[in-house]
Design an enzyme around this catalytic site. Structure first.
Site: not given
Ligand code: MN
Length: 461
Positions: A278, A261
């Site tokens: 992402d 993340h």
């Molecule tokens: Mn995802």
């Protein structure tokens, strides 16, 4: 309308159509009606909208309404409380909203107010949030159970607490307030898990915009590009098409791609490195969630290609497992097996067999997350994965992400990273609708084959 021109195949000329209309009020009414079949008689459900969040001093973060509020009422402004009361013979909804206030509206914009809420939202009654105490008390007195999520509004929590306390003090008096505080999440989650056609049209639109955003970032990639520059292409595309991000964009070059993340997005991506993005937008509250990984200079190295091919094969196998009747973790099983076998073949895992290679001590070192999650109004959408501790089976109308990855973080001190693959992080993520036929990949417009990527990268750099 917006289309791409450039030296690409037909497949990459992606057109963004008209935005779909929001989910209709008739459908929101149907949801309220359906909810009443789950809500016991004389139960009151309260949906408190998210509070505003301070960013600094008198600056707030952009507001995002509570997904349950959007799902049942479609109201997307703060300081609102929806009440749904099941009276048995009949049911009704009431919405508390900020009243009209010229001075406040001069600063922050026009409000629908009470009359606007009643006229233009799918509710039976509307009232000013200033009258919350007076208005909610009779509803609380009349109900036997209250369904409420605490922690969003001190005012509502206090009202509910005092009603519960009053009832527990005077158990003799029947019907004088709620005896139980219940969690509404299980029933709302079940409803939200299956998507309607109009929900899917929001999600398809979000997936188209998000696919185009990734294509723009591919086209803008070149050695030495900054992560935030690619982020600006992604998020600029979201905005251009009238949407906004569904979650903070992750743009990680080189070793940063191995931080799951990662959100700093302040590095540069060296010529020869991969970048992992992402990022997905939301349309009328409905999210898309896409990850792509590509070499910024337009050419995979042999080592990068070896890992990329394994992840892509795993992802295709996982998508193929998204079929009615399969357990929700069938894609995870398929992805893990494909990646473990691939890494065995490369000699990264020592095995000696597939079963050993699948262990936490082997594959688990390089693949440490699940292969997907439900997707909808929340990017990690609601829905129990293991009701009664059994894996849920896929049903028509569920949407799940499929996102295997392999992460060889050179920064890791706990384990020796295979030298050939150090600094390589790859994840490939699509959004998949379960149908009664083939899996429907909502993000199919976003390229992921090696030849497609290499043809696109840098064409607009
Ligand atoms: Mn995802």
């Amino acid at each position: 309308m917006f289309s791409l021109a450039g030296p690409m195949s037909e497949k990459h000329v992606l057109t963004i159509g008209e935005a779909p209309p929001p989910v209709s009020h008739a459908e929101l009414r149907e949801r309220q009606q359906a909810l009443m079949t789950h809500l016991p008689t004389d139960a009151l459900l309260l949906i408190v909208n998210n509070p505003e969040a301070i960013r600094s001093r008198d600056v707030e973060y952009p507001y995002r309404a509570n997904s349950d509020m959007l799902y049942l009422v479609g109201w997307d402004e703060p300081n609102a409380v929806a009440c749904l009361y099941n009276g048995g013979e009949c049911w009704k909804t009431r919405l508390y909203v900020p009243p009209r206030d010229v001075l406040a509206e001069t600063w922050t914009g026009l409000r629908p107010g009470v009359d606007g809420a009643l006229a233009d939202w799918p509710v039976d009654e509307a009232a000013s949030v200033d009258e919350l105490e007076d208005g909610l008390k009779p509803l609380l007195d009349a109900c036997r159970s209250v369904y409420h999520i605490r922690g969003l509004s001190d005012r509502v929590d206090t009202l509910v607490d005092s009603a519960l306390l009053e009832q527990s003090r005077d158990r003799q008096r029947k019907g004088s307030g709620p005896a139980d505080l219940c969690d509404p999440r299980p029933m709302l989650s079940e409803m939200r898990l299956i998507k309607s056609e109009s929900e899917l049209s929001q999600m398809r639109h979000a997936c188209q915009i998000s696919s185009l955003a990734h294509i723009e970032a591919m086209r803008g990639s070149t050695g030495g590009v900054a992560e935030y520059q690619l982020q600006s292409l992604i998020e600029g595309c979201f905005l251009w098409h009238g949407s906004r991000w569904a979650y903070p964009s992750i743009v990680g070059g080189g070793d940063n791609a191995t931080i799951l993340h990662y959100q700093d997005n302040d590095g540069t991506v060296a010529d020869g490195d991969l970048v992992l993005i992402d990022a997905g937008c939301e349309v009328n509250g409905y999210a898309a969630d896409i990850t792509r990984t590509w070499p910024v200079n337009g050419k995979f190295s042999d080592a990068q290609r070896e890992i990329y091919d394994i992840v892509l094969n795993a992802q295709l196998a996982a998508i193929d497992a998204c079929r009615v009747g399969n357990p929700y973790d069938a894609p995870h099983t398929a992805a893990r097996q494909t990646m473990a076998q691939g890494l065995l073949d490369l000699g990264v895992l020592e095995g000696p067999n597939l079963e050993e290679a699948l262990s936490v001590e082997q594959l688990g070192l390089w693949y440490m997350h699940n292969t997907g999650h439900w997707l909808g109004l929340d990017v990690h959408d609601v829905g129990v994965y293991r009701p009664d501790d059994e894996p849920r089976e896929f049903e028509v109308g569920m949407v799940i992400t499929v996102e295997p990855g392999l992460y060889f973080g050179a920064w890791r001190g706990d384990v020796e990273c295979p030298e050939r693959y150090a600094g390589i992080g790859v994840r490939i993520e699509d959004d998949v609708l379960i149908t009664d036929g083939e899996p429907d990949v909502l993000t199919a417009a976003c390229p992921k084959e090696v030849a497609e990527l290499e043809a696109l990268i840098g064409t607009n750099a």
